[in-house]
Design a protein around this motif. Sequence first.
Motif, mmCIF file in Angstrom:
data_model
loop_
_atom_site.group_PDB
_atom_site.id
_atom_site.type_symbol
_atom_site.label_atom_id
_atom_site.label_comp_id
_atom_site.label_asym_id
_atom_site.label_seq_id
_atom_site.Cartn_x
_atom_site.Cartn_y
_atom_site.Cartn_z
ATOM 1 N N LEU A 2 41.488 74.917 76.600
ATOM 2 C CA LEU A 2 41.212 73.640 75.926
ATOM 3 C C LEU A 2 40.933 72.526 76.926
ATOM 4 O O LEU A 2 40.121 71.638 76.663
ATOM 5 C CB LEU A 2 42.383 73.263 75.010
ATOM 6 C CG LEU A 2 42.543 74.142 73.764
ATOM 7 C CD1 LEU A 2 43.874 73.875 73.088
ATOM 8 C CD2 LEU A 2 41.401 73.919 72.777
ATOM 9 N N GLN A 3 41.598 72.585 78.087
ATOM 10 C CA GLN A 3 41.325 71.580 79.122
ATOM 11 C C GLN A 3 39.892 71.717 79.631
ATOM 12 O O GLN A 3 39.214 70.713 79.874
ATOM 13 C CB GLN A 3 42.338 71.695 80.270
ATOM 14 C CG GLN A 3 43.606 70.891 79.982
ATOM 15 C CD GLN A 3 44.831 71.370 80.755
ATOM 16 O OE1 GLN A 3 44.805 72.414 81.411
ATOM 17 N NE2 GLN A 3 45.915 70.607 80.667
ATOM 18 N N LYS A 4 39.437 72.963 79.757
ATOM 19 C CA LYS A 4 38.042 73.199 80.170
ATOM 20 C C LYS A 4 37.086 72.616 79.138
ATOM 21 O O LYS A 4 36.098 71.963 79.485
ATOM 22 C CB LYS A 4 37.768 74.697 80.337
ATOM 23 C CG LYS A 4 38.084 75.203 81.726
ATOM 24 C CD LYS A 4 37.606 76.640 81.893
ATOM 25 C CE LYS A 4 37.972 77.171 83.280
ATOM 26 N NZ LYS A 4 37.999 78.634 83.305
ATOM 27 N N GLU B 134 33.662 65.733 78.343
ATOM 28 C CA GLU B 134 33.648 64.488 79.141
ATOM 29 C C GLU B 134 32.320 64.368 79.901
ATOM 30 O O GLU B 134 31.700 63.303 79.947
ATOM 31 C CB GLU B 134 34.801 64.475 80.154
ATOM 32 C CG GLU B 134 36.179 64.327 79.537
ATOM 33 C CD GLU B 134 36.625 62.882 79.350
ATOM 34 O OE1 GLU B 134 35.784 61.966 79.472
ATOM 35 O OE2 GLU B 134 37.818 62.677 79.071
ATOM 36 N N ARG B 135 31.904 65.496 80.507
ATOM 37 C CA ARG B 135 30.639 65.490 81.261
ATOM 38 C C ARG B 135 29.460 65.232 80.332
ATOM 39 O O ARG B 135 28.535 64.498 80.658
ATOM 40 C CB ARG B 135 30.463 66.819 82.007
ATOM 41 C CG ARG B 135 31.388 66.947 83.222
ATOM 42 C CD ARG B 135 31.313 68.341 83.836
ATOM 43 N NE ARG B 135 29.983 68.669 84.344
ATOM 44 C CZ ARG B 135 29.649 69.880 84.809
ATOM 45 N NH1 ARG B 135 30.537 70.873 84.788
ATOM 46 N NH2 ARG B 135 28.425 70.108 85.254
ATOM 47 N N ALA C 116 30.612 63.909 70.752
ATOM 48 C CA ALA C 116 31.464 64.159 71.923
ATOM 49 C C ALA C 116 32.845 63.542 71.723
ATOM 50 O O ALA C 116 33.867 64.178 71.991
ATOM 51 C CB ALA C 116 30.810 63.621 73.184
ATOM 52 N N TYR C 117 32.876 62.302 71.227
ATOM 53 C CA TYR C 117 34.172 61.648 70.986
ATOM 54 C C TYR C 117 35.008 62.434 69.975
ATOM 55 O O TYR C 117 36.208 62.616 70.161
ATOM 56 C CB TYR C 117 33.966 60.219 70.473
ATOM 57 C CG TYR C 117 33.648 59.206 71.546
ATOM 58 C CD1 TYR C 117 34.498 59.026 72.646
ATOM 59 C CD2 TYR C 117 32.507 58.410 71.460
ATOM 60 C CE1 TYR C 117 34.200 58.081 73.628
ATOM 61 C CE2 TYR C 117 32.211 57.454 72.440
ATOM 62 C CZ TYR C 117 33.063 57.299 73.523
ATOM 63 O OH TYR C 117 32.781 56.366 74.489
ATOM 64 N N GLY C 118 34.365 62.900 68.911
ATOM 65 C CA GLY C 118 35.080 63.659 67.887
ATOM 66 C C GLY C 118 35.703 64.921 68.463
ATOM 67 O O GLY C 118 36.882 65.212 68.238
ATOM 68 N N ASN C 119 34.925 65.654 69.260
ATOM 69 C CA ASN C 119 35.438 66.890 69.848
ATOM 70 C C ASN C 119 36.479 66.635 70.919
ATOM 71 O O ASN C 119 37.430 67.405 71.064
ATOM 72 C CB ASN C 119 34.287 67.733 70.396
ATOM 73 C CG ASN C 119 33.556 68.452 69.285
ATOM 74 O OD1 ASN C 119 34.161 68.837 68.299
ATOM 75 N ND2 ASN C 119 32.262 68.617 69.421
ATOM 76 N N LEU C 120 36.315 65.550 71.677
ATOM 77 C CA LEU C 120 37.348 65.176 72.651
ATOM 78 C C LEU C 120 38.652 64.855 71.924
ATOM 79 O O LEU C 120 39.734 65.249 72.367
ATOM 80 C CB LEU C 120 36.888 63.983 73.497
ATOM 81 C CG LEU C 120 35.995 64.356 74.680
ATOM 82 C CD1 LEU C 120 35.259 63.129 75.207
ATOM 83 C CD2 LEU C 120 36.827 64.985 75.807
ATOM 84 N N ASN D 35 48.093 65.671 73.275
ATOM 85 C CA ASN D 35 47.923 64.316 73.835
ATOM 86 C C ASN D 35 47.476 63.385 72.709
ATOM 87 O O ASN D 35 46.299 63.050 72.596
ATOM 88 C CB ASN D 35 46.873 64.336 74.961
ATOM 89 C CG ASN D 35 47.251 65.332 76.046
ATOM 90 O OD1 ASN D 35 48.421 65.579 76.283
ATOM 91 N ND2 ASN D 35 46.250 65.902 76.691
ATOM 92 N N PHE D 36 48.429 62.977 71.869
ATOM 93 C CA PHE D 36 48.069 62.308 70.612
ATOM 94 C C PHE D 36 47.510 60.902 70.822
ATOM 95 O O PHE D 36 46.617 60.482 70.094
ATOM 96 C CB PHE D 36 49.264 62.314 69.664
ATOM 97 C CG PHE D 36 49.752 63.708 69.383
ATOM 98 C CD1 PHE D 36 48.927 64.630 68.742
ATOM 99 C CD2 PHE D 36 51.003 64.130 69.820
ATOM 100 C CE1 PHE D 36 49.350 65.933 68.513
ATOM 101 C CE2 PHE D 36 51.429 65.427 69.598
ATOM 102 C CZ PHE D 36 50.606 66.329 68.943
ATOM 103 N N SER D 37 48.025 60.176 71.807
ATOM 104 C CA SER D 37 47.504 58.819 72.052
ATOM 105 C C SER D 37 46.049 58.882 72.507
ATOM 106 O O SER D 37 45.215 58.084 72.064
ATOM 107 C CB SER D 37 48.351 58.100 73.090
ATOM 108 O OG SER D 37 49.684 58.041 72.640
ATOM 109 N N GLU D 38 45.729 59.850 73.398
ATOM 110 C CA GLU D 38 44.342 60.036 73.843
ATOM 111 C C GLU D 38 43.474 60.436 72.657
ATOM 112 O O GLU D 38 42.353 59.936 72.494
ATOM 113 C CB GLU D 38 44.239 61.125 74.926
ATOM 114 C CG GLU D 38 44.785 60.743 76.284
ATOM 115 C CD GLU D 38 46.259 61.069 76.430
ATOM 116 O OE1 GLU D 38 46.990 61.101 75.403
ATOM 117 O OE2 GLU D 38 46.699 61.287 77.567
ATOM 118 N N ALA D 39 43.992 61.340 71.830
ATOM 119 C CA ALA D 39 43.241 61.802 70.658
ATOM 120 C C ALA D 39 42.884 60.614 69.767
ATOM 121 O O ALA D 39 41.746 60.481 69.298
ATOM 122 C CB ALA D 39 44.058 62.829 69.873
#
Length: 358
Positions: free
Chosen positions: A160-162, A168-169, A186-190, A199-203
């Motif tokens: 998932l990190q990959k 991000e790229r 991209a934002y939705g998938n991130l 990482n709920f705050s980032e989500a």
Amino acid sequence: RMEASCLELALEGERLCKAGDFKAGAAFFEAAVQVGTEDLKTLSAIYSQLGNAYFYLKEYSKALEYHKHDLTLARTIGDRIGEAKASGNLGNTLKILGQFDEAVVCCQRHLDISQEQGDKVGEARALYNIGNVYHAKGKHLSWNVAQDPGYLPQEVKETLQKASEYYERNLSLVKELGDRAAQGRAYGNLGNTQYLLGNFSEAIAFHKERLAIAKEFGDKAAERRAYSNLGNAHVFLGRFDISAEYYKKTLQVSRQLKDQAVEAQACYSLGNTYTLLQDYERAIEYHLKHLVIAQELGDRVGEGRACWSLGNAYVSLGSHEQALHFARKHLEISQEVGDKAGELTAQGNVAQLQLALG
């Protein structure tokens, strides 16, 4: 006449696919292949469109076959852009078939050639597709381990990190290209990958960006997903009141979209959130709405879930007779749908309530 008829058939196939009739389109492309052509570039294009048509028809093994033909042809005639495109199509098809490692190889080739050719749009698409492959692989691996987001085995986490790194790229490239719609995706998938990683705050930050772009485009379906995802992430941060507000917006938009299945899900989420807030009256109100929609949709599993939730909420209010009514319904539905765990739970609940009622 040979050339003309092959091209004519192919053009008709293309027209039909554009109109959304992939079955008829595929038939015309197949006929074009049968007639044949000396022009390999045309043949490559036909193979590509056949692969895409079968992909839309969910006939993935056929799609795979034609994308492979396309790749071979593109290489034969030294068409690098064609080779890149065929590799990307192959990657997407392999992903759906669950062949994740092979899919990464194909998508990576799409990326390499796009970079070599200075094709920024192709490069962005390839990065996004690689992200999708790792995302799908991560979800697939985590199905075997039923756990809350964030509690993941090492392999799942790394996958998932990959996915996140490639998204991000992709995001920085589509920003450079000024493609707002692609930024939204991209934002939705991130947001989704960060959520799975716990990482709920980032989500939340990513889903808020997704939401803004969805509104910008008037994309109601994406807006609805963003609200729902924001609701889910706030639950895990213990901010139940904020979750409830997002789920209410999910509910509003799903009604605008006339999507009953999503409306049912939103009612269910609201019922659960009000239970967490210990506001059982409102929990019951939403679980009853969920129950009605589940019955309208003939969704027995959803109906069983609603009855179970209603039973619990009535117990919390001390209304044991109401609770018993729903516990019995839950038992009946669990037996009907063959839900063994549900049946055991319901039997226990019925027995306890009968005791309580003496």
